[in-house]
Structure formats: C-alpha cells, structure tokens
Design an enzyme around this catalytic site. Structure first.
Site, short mmCIF file in Angstrom:
data_model
loop_
_atom_site.label_atom_id
_atom_site.label_comp_id
_atom_site.label_asym_id
_atom_site.label_seq_id
_atom_site.Cartn_x
_atom_site.Cartn_y
_atom_site.Cartn_z
N GLU A 2 1.62 0.08 -3.50
CA GLU A 2 0.93 0.12 -2.20
C GLU A 2 1.91 0.19 -1.03
O GLU A 2 1.63 0.86 -0.03
CB GLU A 2 0.01 -1.10 -2.04
CG GLU A 2 -0.80 -1.03 -0.76
CD GLU A 2 -2.02 -1.93 -0.76
OE1 GLU A 2 -2.58 -2.16 0.31
OE2 GLU A 2 -2.42 -2.39 -1.85
N ARG A 3 3.07 -0.46 -1.15
CA ARG A 3 4.05 -0.35 -0.06
C ARG A 3 4.50 1.09 0.11
O ARG A 3 4.63 1.59 1.23
CB ARG A 3 5.26 -1.25 -0.34
CG ARG A 3 4.97 -2.74 -0.16
CD ARG A 3 6.25 -3.56 -0.27
NE ARG A 3 7.09 -3.38 0.91
CZ ARG A 3 8.29 -2.82 0.91
NH1 ARG A 3 8.80 -2.33 -0.22
NH2 ARG A 3 9.00 -2.72 2.02
#
Length: 307
Positions: free
Chosen positions: A101-102
């Site tokens: 997700e980062r």
C-alpha cells in the site's frame, strides 16, 4: 525511503498453504486494464491501472507517515517501482491490493497511472496473513497494529495462538505479549501507535491491574521521560504497597472474625472464651473453668458424656 527487492522463490515462511506458494501462484488476466510483461519469476508480473485497484480491507497498517510517503514518491519518480505490489483479481478489471500500500500511495503521489503488480489468488485469511507478514518482515508495523492483526487472525479465522505463532514466525509468548497490549487503556495504546512510548514501556504498564493507576503512571512517563527500567521499578514498588494493603485488610478481617466468634462462644458457654489464629487460620480455642460444676456445665453444652 523504502528499498524493494524481488523474491518469489518457493520456501518462504509458510502461511496456510505457504506464502511461497501464494507468491508463485499466478492469476491469468487478459482484460484491457492489464498490459502483460515478461515474467521475471514463476508468477506473472503485469502493469495494472492504478485506478482499477482498491485497498486491502485486511491491511494491518492504520498509520502512514506522509513525509515518508513523499520521500518514497520522489524515489519512484527517479527509479520507478523496484518491487511490484501484490494484488488479487476480484472481478475482471478490478483488483484488491494484498500488499504494497505504501508503494501504491506513493505511486499516486508521483502521478503514475499504472503500476507493476503480481496477480495472485488468495482467500481472506491469506490476504490478511500476507499483508501482515510483509509489514512485520520490514518492521513497518507498530506494536498495536501487530496486536490488532494477531487478534483478527485469532478471532475471525479461529486460529489458536500456537497456529498463529507458526504462521507469523513468532513463538507463543511473543504473540501473547502483543495481544496483552490490547488490554491497555485507549490513550496508552494510542501512545504506542504514535511512537510516544515503546512496547517495553507498555508491557511494564500492563502489570498494573487498575486502569486509573495505569493512566496516572503513563502521564508521568510522558511528562518526565521515564525509561522502561524506571517504570518497572515503580510498578514493583506499587505491587509491594498493594500486597501490604491486602495483607493488612486480610489481618483486619481475620481479627473481626475472631472477635465475633469469641463473643458468640462466650454467650453459648456462659464463660470467658479465648480464640487465637494466625494468618493461615491455624490456632486454638481455650475455655477456662474454675470448678467441677463449671466443667460439667461446659461439657454438657458440647454434649460430652462423663461416664
């Protein structure tokens, strides 16, 4: 800045049927949102439209440092995505993020419209496990996020602590130490999450039974920058005081019980009675008598034959 490296070899930490198996399990896609590229591992890697990806509902991370995301975004502008994200195809042209997700958020900040991704097959439990393991292995999760993830695996998928430990590569004691953090008051959990105190501080505070006392001590920890050792010393001091108070209360209760019993026995026998007992309730009852007649009366009261 987040460094990413490829590694889809089998034999990685087992999760369910194995994280290695999951990462080598390719999902074929032939819709317009995917542009196939040459596979660099047993699993296929594709470029997917970022707009077609929804975030992982089982993402264990709840906090993302915006400054760190911006730094990662700048790196992506220069170097691109070094390690693809991992997704699950929910419906044709729609994907659920499993891990990364980062990288996904930073890619959006960098203005990318497509992102390299491995398309996998995974059920809900495997999605949570994969997201949890990836973050734990990179030490990106804080202790509360790990504890909440462990709790979800235990409660939603009926795992035992031993099974959970096997899946995440931790022993049962470590798993239990994380889970105990969730018993702390919300304000202390938030401090752990926001890196105001360490897990060591929190573990020391857990040993205090009273939430009000925990919060008072936590306030001192923040205001006076206490070390973990300082908290442990204070907890031991409070425990010793508590033990003395309990002992004192028990002794007072015992004295009251003895006094009440002595009063009732004196009324029953019609003479002075002495009752003694220690903290373990071991003792004696003395009924003195001044004559044979008084002895006979006492023996008659307890129905002892004098043949």
């Amino acid at each position: 800045m987040e460094a990413k490296t490829f590694n889809t070899k089998k034999g990685m930490t087992g999760l369910g049927r194995g994280l290695g198996a999951l990462l080598s399990d390719s999902g074929s896609t032939d819709n317009e949102n995917v542009i196939p590229r040459k596979a660099e591992s047993p699993g296929s890697m594709n470029e997917i439209l970022i707009s077609s990806i929804v975030t992982n509902p089982y993402q264990p991370r709840t906090h993302f440092d915006q400054e760190a995301l911006q730094e990662l975004s700048e790196s992506i502008k220069i170097l691109g995505i070094i390690q693809p994200i991992t997704v699950k195809e929910e419906t044709p042209g729609r994907y659920i993020l499993i891990s990364g997700e980062r990288r996904l958020q930073a890619s959006k900040l960098a203005g990318l419209t497509k992102i390299p991704a491995y398309v996998r097959t995974a059920d809900d439990q495997q999605m949570l496990e994969m997201a949890l393991i990836e973050n734990i292995q990179r030490e990106n999760l804080n202790a509360i996020e790990i504890a909440l993830s462990y709790h979800r695996l235990l409660s939603e998928f009926q795992l035992k602590q031993e099974e959970l430990g096997d899946r995440v590569g931790k022993n049962r004691t470590t798993v239990n130490n994380y889970l105990r953090l969730l018993k702390l008051p919300d304000v202390i959990q938030a401090a752990v999450r926001d890196n105001e105190i360490t897990m060591g501080h929190a573990r020391a505070l857990i040993n205090i039974d009273n939430n009000e006392t925990q919060i008072k001590l936590f306030t001192k920890v923040i205001e006076e920058s206490w070390s973990v050792r300082k908290i442990e010393e204070e907890v031991r001091r409070l425990a010793a005081i508590g033990a003395e108070e309990v002992k004192g209360k028990n002794q007072n209760t015992l004295k009251q019980e003895i006094s009440s019993l002595q009063f009732r026995l004196q009324g029953y026998f019609g003479t002075k009675v002495q009752v003694k007992a220690d903290d373990n309730h071991k003792g004696e009852i003395k009924i003195p008598f001044a004559s044979k007649d008084e002895l006979d009366r006492i023996l008659g009261a307890i129905k002892v034959n004098q043949d």
